[in-house]
Design a protein around this motif. Sequence first.
Motif, PDB file in Angstrom:
ATOM      1  N   MET A  94       7.641  -4.411   1.134  1.00  0.00           N
ATOM      2  CA  MET A  94       6.721  -4.392   0.001  1.00  0.00           C
ATOM      3  C   MET A  94       6.853  -3.062  -0.738  1.00  0.00           C
ATOM      4  O   MET A  94       6.978  -2.013  -0.135  1.00  0.00           O
ATOM      5  CB  MET A  94       5.280  -4.563   0.499  1.00  0.00           C
ATOM      6  CG  MET A  94       4.282  -4.715  -0.625  1.00  0.00           C
ATOM      7  SD  MET A  94       2.676  -5.237  -0.013  1.00  0.00           S
ATOM      8  CE  MET A  94       1.922  -3.671   0.273  1.00  0.00           C
ATOM      9  N   ASN A  95       6.851  -3.136  -2.074  1.00  0.00           N
ATOM     10  CA  ASN A  95       6.893  -1.920  -2.886  1.00  0.00           C
ATOM     11  C   ASN A  95       5.956  -2.104  -4.077  1.00  0.00           C
ATOM     12  O   ASN A  95       5.278  -3.127  -4.193  1.00  0.00           O
ATOM     13  CB  ASN A  95       8.332  -1.624  -3.337  1.00  0.00           C
ATOM     14  CG  ASN A  95       8.944  -2.804  -4.078  1.00  0.00           C
ATOM     15  OD1 ASN A  95       8.281  -3.483  -4.858  1.00  0.00           O
ATOM     16  ND2 ASN A  95      10.216  -3.060  -3.835  1.00  0.00           N
ATOM     17  N   ASP A  96       5.904  -1.120  -4.965  1.00  0.00           N
ATOM     18  CA  ASP A  96       5.001  -1.205  -6.115  1.00  0.00           C
ATOM     19  C   ASP A  96       5.333  -2.387  -7.028  1.00  0.00           C
ATOM     20  O   ASP A  96       4.463  -2.941  -7.672  1.00  0.00           O
ATOM     21  CB  ASP A  96       5.041   0.088  -6.933  1.00  0.00           C
ATOM     22  CG  ASP A  96       4.361   1.230  -6.196  1.00  0.00           C
ATOM     23  OD1 ASP A  96       3.555   0.937  -5.291  1.00  0.00           O
ATOM     24  OD2 ASP A  96       4.628   2.395  -6.520  1.00  0.00           O
ATOM     25  N   LYS A  99       4.035  -5.665  -5.019  1.00  0.00           N
ATOM     26  CA  LYS A  99       2.773  -5.535  -4.293  1.00  0.00           C
ATOM     27  C   LYS A  99       1.731  -6.557  -4.760  1.00  0.00           C
ATOM     28  O   LYS A  99       1.121  -7.255  -3.955  1.00  0.00           O
ATOM     29  CB  LYS A  99       2.216  -4.124  -4.447  1.00  0.00           C
ATOM     30  CG  LYS A  99       0.904  -3.916  -3.750  1.00  0.00           C
ATOM     31  CD  LYS A  99       0.394  -2.500  -3.928  1.00  0.00           C
ATOM     32  CE  LYS A  99      -0.911  -2.324  -3.203  1.00  0.00           C
ATOM     33  NZ  LYS A  99      -1.423  -0.975  -3.346  1.00  0.00           N
TER      34      LYS A  99
END
Length: 185
Positions: A94-96, A99
Amino acid sequence: MKKYNLSKIMKRAWVLVKRFKETISSALKKAWREAKMKMAVIKGTEKQVKWANDIREKGIEICKEYEFSFAERRFKIEESAKWFIEEFKKLTYMNDKNKYDIITYLMMLNLEEEVKEEKEKAGEKGIQLKREREILRGYDKYAKINDEMEKEVYRLYRAASCLFFENEEGLKEWHDAKRITKELM
């Protein structure tokens, strides 16, 4: 002797009373049942189980952060490594960028589980419109996170109406919305 967080159990019971209009007695029974519930053992190959456990941990962490109690319960009782991997493999990286898509997908799972529980509780008479609105209003707070989440919550509202009315076309629309959200992740 196993220790339980009594404060947490009581808070959970009050959430059930306020949100689901349960009696304090039945809410406490449910809260205690949840507290005592152990996580199911995940079944699959050694690699799958390791990956599924990573996904489960991250999923439960996000569910706690955003108060997705129904999704959290599903994460705890699910036994299939395949389910975790197919549905939530994006949680492991998961990343920005993804998200809010992941949060939306968890929100959809939470709503699905909540509606399923409400339908079981309501029985043949079905969920009343007032109760449907209460359930959906519970998700308003997520629209305030940012503009992207506001769009996702609005999309969730449109798709959720299909969950309450279990006709074939409505369920197809719900699953399409869920598939699109999953693809965005």
